[in-house]
Motif scaffolding. Sequence first.
Motif, mmCIF file in Angstrom:
data_model
loop_
_atom_site.group_PDB
_atom_site.id
_atom_site.type_symbol
_atom_site.label_atom_id
_atom_site.label_comp_id
_atom_site.label_asym_id
_atom_site.label_seq_id
_atom_site.Cartn_x
_atom_site.Cartn_y
_atom_site.Cartn_z
ATOM 1 N N GLY A 29 1.925 -3.832 0.042
ATOM 2 C CA GLY A 29 1.677 -2.866 1.653
ATOM 3 C C GLY A 29 3.749 -2.789 2.026
ATOM 4 N N ILE A 30 4.519 -2.701 0.412
ATOM 5 C CA ILE A 30 6.219 -3.128 0.566
ATOM 6 C C ILE A 30 6.212 -1.322 0.747
ATOM 7 N N LEU A 31 6.786 -0.558 1.617
ATOM 8 C CA LEU A 31 7.066 0.454 1.619
ATOM 9 C C LEU A 31 7.859 0.834 0.464
ATOM 10 N N THR A 32 7.724 2.014 -0.274
ATOM 11 C CA THR A 32 8.229 2.622 -1.084
ATOM 12 C C THR A 32 8.281 3.764 -1.827
ATOM 13 N N TYR A 33 7.802 4.507 -0.526
ATOM 14 C CA TYR A 33 8.351 6.145 -0.208
ATOM 15 C C TYR A 33 7.770 6.260 0.946
ATOM 16 N N VAL A 66 -9.797 -3.515 12.089
ATOM 17 C CA VAL A 66 -10.095 -1.599 11.657
ATOM 18 C C VAL A 66 -8.829 -2.090 10.364
ATOM 19 N N PHE A 67 -8.500 -2.757 10.134
ATOM 20 C CA PHE A 67 -7.683 -2.924 8.931
ATOM 21 C C PHE A 67 -7.889 -4.047 8.173
ATOM 22 N N LYS A 68 -9.115 -4.653 8.174
ATOM 23 C CA LYS A 68 -9.391 -5.737 7.662
ATOM 24 C C LYS A 68 -10.712 -4.809 7.211
ATOM 25 N N LEU A 69 -11.033 -3.624 7.266
ATOM 26 C CA LEU A 69 -11.745 -2.616 6.478
ATOM 27 C C LEU A 69 -10.700 -1.266 5.658
ATOM 28 N N LEU A 70 -9.554 -1.493 6.109
ATOM 29 C CA LEU A 70 -8.672 -0.827 5.147
ATOM 30 C C LEU A 70 -9.111 -1.424 3.780
ATOM 31 N N TRP A 71 -8.000 -2.664 4.190
ATOM 32 C CA TRP A 71 -7.872 -3.407 3.114
ATOM 33 C C TRP A 71 -8.929 -3.791 1.800
ATOM 34 N N LYS A 75 -9.364 -2.395 -1.930
ATOM 35 C CA LYS A 75 -10.297 -3.711 -2.947
ATOM 36 C C LYS A 75 -10.981 -2.879 -3.623
ATOM 37 N N GLU A 76 -11.654 -2.473 -2.965
ATOM 38 C CA GLU A 76 -12.920 -1.455 -3.989
ATOM 39 C C GLU A 76 -12.522 -0.271 -4.476
ATOM 40 N N ARG A 77 -11.270 -0.103 -4.819
ATOM 41 C CA ARG A 77 -10.698 0.860 -5.368
ATOM 42 C C ARG A 77 -11.125 2.177 -4.480
#
Length: 180
Positions: A29-33, A66-71, A75-77
């Motif tokens: 989750g580190i910003l690269t762009y 909501v962030f748990k739902l996101l991650w 993780k399920e691709r």
Amino acid sequence: MRATQVRPTGAERTFGEDEIIVTKTDLRGILTYANDVFLRISALTEDEAIGQPHSLIRHPDMPRAVFKLLWDTLKERKELFAYVVNLAADGAHYWVLAHVTPSFDARGEVVGYHSNRRKPEPAAISAAGELYRKVRDEESRQSSSPAGLDAGWRMLQQTLTDRAQTYEEFVWELTNGGRS
């Protein structure tokens, strides 16, 4: 990372309906762009954003469930559409309809995440904000952070069950102005 904790000012920032906020992150989750719209709306420079956790713009009003739902979804691709309120570096907030997807390499391995965000309709912000307030209030009533996340998660799931919807169906109902 921010040297001091940014406090919400209550000022709302918006962006054009024709604009898209774009960011990419690595697997952690580190910003690269970050595109120019992201930088302008978040009140960050490229140097302040790149290399920092995307949570740099996390607004304290966003429920952790909501962030748990996101991650969990990532993780399920799988992709996820979500309404999110973010916190700019100057304390202003801004709502987005986020589309977050895993990024794959040539071998099909997940190498990071890509997010496009559009300007949501005011009615969708109101409805999402109402649900998020209930979930966040439940999270904050608990005596510990893990208990808060669990309680918020249960409330989010129960609310969706009561509505006979998945989170994705909830988002699309709001996106379509209540038309399924």
